[in-house]
Design an enzyme around this catalytic site. Structure first.
Site, PDB file in Angstrom:
ATOM      1  N   PHE A 152       0.857  -1.179   0.000  1.00 36.50           N
ATOM      2  CA  PHE A 152       0.000   0.000   0.000  1.00 36.50           C
ATOM      3  C   PHE A 152       0.893   1.228   0.000  1.00 36.50           C
ATOM      4  O   PHE A 152       1.569   1.522   0.988  1.00 36.50           O
ATOM      5  CB  PHE A 152      -0.939   0.056   1.203  1.00 36.50           C
ATOM      6  CG  PHE A 152      -1.825   1.264   1.162  1.00 36.50           C
ATOM      7  CD1 PHE A 152      -2.961   1.277   0.363  1.00 36.50           C
ATOM      8  CD2 PHE A 152      -1.500   2.413   1.862  1.00 36.50           C
ATOM      9  CE1 PHE A 152      -3.767   2.401   0.285  1.00 36.50           C
ATOM     10  CE2 PHE A 152      -2.294   3.549   1.781  1.00 36.50           C
ATOM     11  CZ  PHE A 152      -3.435   3.534   0.993  1.00 36.50           C
ATOM     12  N   ASP A 237       9.562   2.848   1.609  1.00 32.48           N
ATOM     13  CA  ASP A 237       8.383   3.648   1.940  1.00 32.48           C
ATOM     14  C   ASP A 237       8.156   3.533   3.446  1.00 32.48           C
ATOM     15  O   ASP A 237       7.639   2.532   3.942  1.00 32.48           O
ATOM     16  CB  ASP A 237       7.164   3.135   1.163  1.00 32.48           C
ATOM     17  CG  ASP A 237       5.896   3.928   1.463  1.00 32.48           C
ATOM     18  OD1 ASP A 237       5.872   4.658   2.471  1.00 32.48           O
ATOM     19  OD2 ASP A 237       4.919   3.777   0.699  1.00 32.48           O
ATOM     20  N   LYS A 266       2.989  11.463   6.786  1.00 31.33           N
ATOM     21  CA  LYS A 266       2.147  11.282   7.970  1.00 31.33           C
ATOM     22  C   LYS A 266       2.704  11.989   9.198  1.00 31.33           C
ATOM     23  O   LYS A 266       2.477  13.169   9.382  1.00 31.33           O
ATOM     24  CB  LYS A 266       1.905   9.789   8.213  1.00 31.33           C
ATOM     25  CG  LYS A 266       1.042   9.146   7.112  1.00 31.33           C
ATOM     26  CD  LYS A 266       0.560   7.785   7.501  1.00 31.33           C
ATOM     27  CE  LYS A 266      -0.237   7.115   6.380  1.00 31.33           C
ATOM     28  NZ  LYS A 266      -1.466   7.796   6.026  1.00 31.33           N
TER      29      LYS A 266
END
Length: 411
Positions: A152, A237, A266
């Site tokens: 994801f 990531d 984030k």
């Protein structure tokens, strides 16, 4: 209606009324739990009726430092009084300090500031391809990037082109070519997929959305060695796994490896503003020249001020140590629930994917029952729930959440 009138109207509406009001006007791209948050502080949120909940999701790690951390709020307020946006058409007095601090924190050389995690991933893809053509010598438009199944990385058109989640893909083609998907945690399959056209291997050191999937010890080291041999980039990531979540600043540090490129987001915005970044070796990011990539809001003064405050919090190591220590409490608690409704779990630091016996309920049903207990979590993939409390959570709060989970599981 004035802003003040709108605020009074919203303040007087119940959760049910506000949820009902969303249905005809908001696109249904999310399926939120039926709780309407109005205020928050630390690890706690409060709904419009005044009910309090322990936040065990922390905005998918965007709130690593809790809601409204004083140092981050102060940095934002201070910057709001001075300057919020210039765009990158001009320099601003906060950006260099942010970039220097983030580069030093990660052990890399250069920073490309963006806004969202998906923007960081898209930017990383572009940079990797350009590096392949200009440095590695891959023939034009032939560059490939190897990714892992179960990944994801976001939901843009290019990113869902290499997703293996049909919910994310269905109805959004045609898809962008240039990606090869291999099984996660399989070095042999990865090596077979890499060739002279490979620009990069792009993976999550821990797959968050898939259910906090942690690879075998040595996998990340193997990826690092393989990419060096093949003269391609290792792109990690760490948008969810990075910045303290796993008990280290970066999840790759658990195997003492340093990628060529890190994708961050984030928590980098402290739960206040969207901040993301591509952080890489100088040779890699130096392929970008003026006009080839950009972002109106990327690197804006407000984001840089908050991002700098985040870096300062992490420089002390306090949050990483706290996450590592309470991660042991979390692991022990989940181990004690195994066989009592928990069929399995995976955890690292303050991050866990918990598989619940399907006969007890789906992940969504368990999440709703926990919500009624005053604990907020989120489901993923059937009967799996994810736990990712703020790194400010106390041991008592964490144990209370585990007690609530036990009550829910035992009915």
């Amino acid at each position: 209606m004035s802003i003040a009138q709108t605020d009074r109207t919203h303040g007087a509406r119940s959760s049910a009324e506000l949820i009902g009001a969303e249905a005809p006007v908001l696109a249904h791209n999310y399926h939120p739990l039926p709780v309407v948050v109005a205020r928050a502080e630390g690890a706690w949120v409060e709904d419009v009726e005044g009910r309090r909940y322990l936040d065990m999701l922390a905005g998918y790690s965007a709130l690593n430092f809790g809601h409204r951390h004083p140092a981050l709020i102060e940095a934002a307020h201070r910057q709001l009084d001075r300057l919020t946006l210039t765009s990158r058409a001009f320099h601003n007095d906060r950006l260099a300090g942010f970039a220097e601090g983030l580069a030093a924190l990660t052990g890399l050389d250069m920073v490309l500031p963006m806004n969202t995690g998906a923007e960081a991933v898209e930017s990383g893809i572009k940079v990797a391809r350009k590096w392949a053509y200009e440095v590695k010598g891959v023939p034009r438009d032939r560059a490939t990037i190897v990714v892992a199944d179960g990944n994801f990385h976001g939901r843009t058109t290019t990113i869902v082109s290499f997703s293996t989640d049909e919910t994310a893909r269905a109805g959004f083609g045609p898809f962008t070519p240039g990606f090869r998907v291999v099984p996660y945690n399989d070095l042999a399959a990865l090596e077979a997929a890499v060739d002279e056209t490979t620009a990069a291997v792009l993976i999550e050191p821990i797959q968050g959305e898939a259910g906090v999937i942690i690879p075998d010890e040595g996998y990340l080291t193997g990826v690092r060695e393989l990419t060096r041999r093949a003269d391609c980039l290792f792109v990690a990531d760490e948008i969810q796994s990075g910045l303290g979540r796993t008990g280290r600043t970066l999840a790759v540090e658990h195997e003492n490896v340093l990628p060529d490129m890190l994708l961050l987001g984030k928590a980098l915005g402290g739960g206040i503003v969207p901040v993301s970044a591509v952080v890489a070796r100088r040779e890699v990011l130096a392929v970008l020249r003026p006009g080839e990539h950009g972002s109106t809001f990327g690197g804006n003064p407000l984001s840089a001020a908050v991002g700098s405050a985040v870096v300062a919090l992490l420089e002390t190591g306090e949050f990483q140590e706290h996450a590592a220590a309470l991660g042991e409490v979390l692991r022990e608690g989940l181990a004690g629930l195994t066989g009592k409704g928990v069929t399995g779990f995976r955890s690292r630091g303050l991050w866990a994917g918990v598989d619940v016996d399907p006969s007890i309920g789906t992940g969504r049903e368990i999440s709703e029952r926990l919500m009624r207990e005053g604990v907020l979590v989120k489901d993923t993939h059937g009967s799996t729930i994810r736990l990712a409390p703020p790194l400010t959570v106390t041991e008592d709060e964490l144990r209370s959440a585990l007690d609530s989970l036990e009550r829910v599981l035992l009915g």
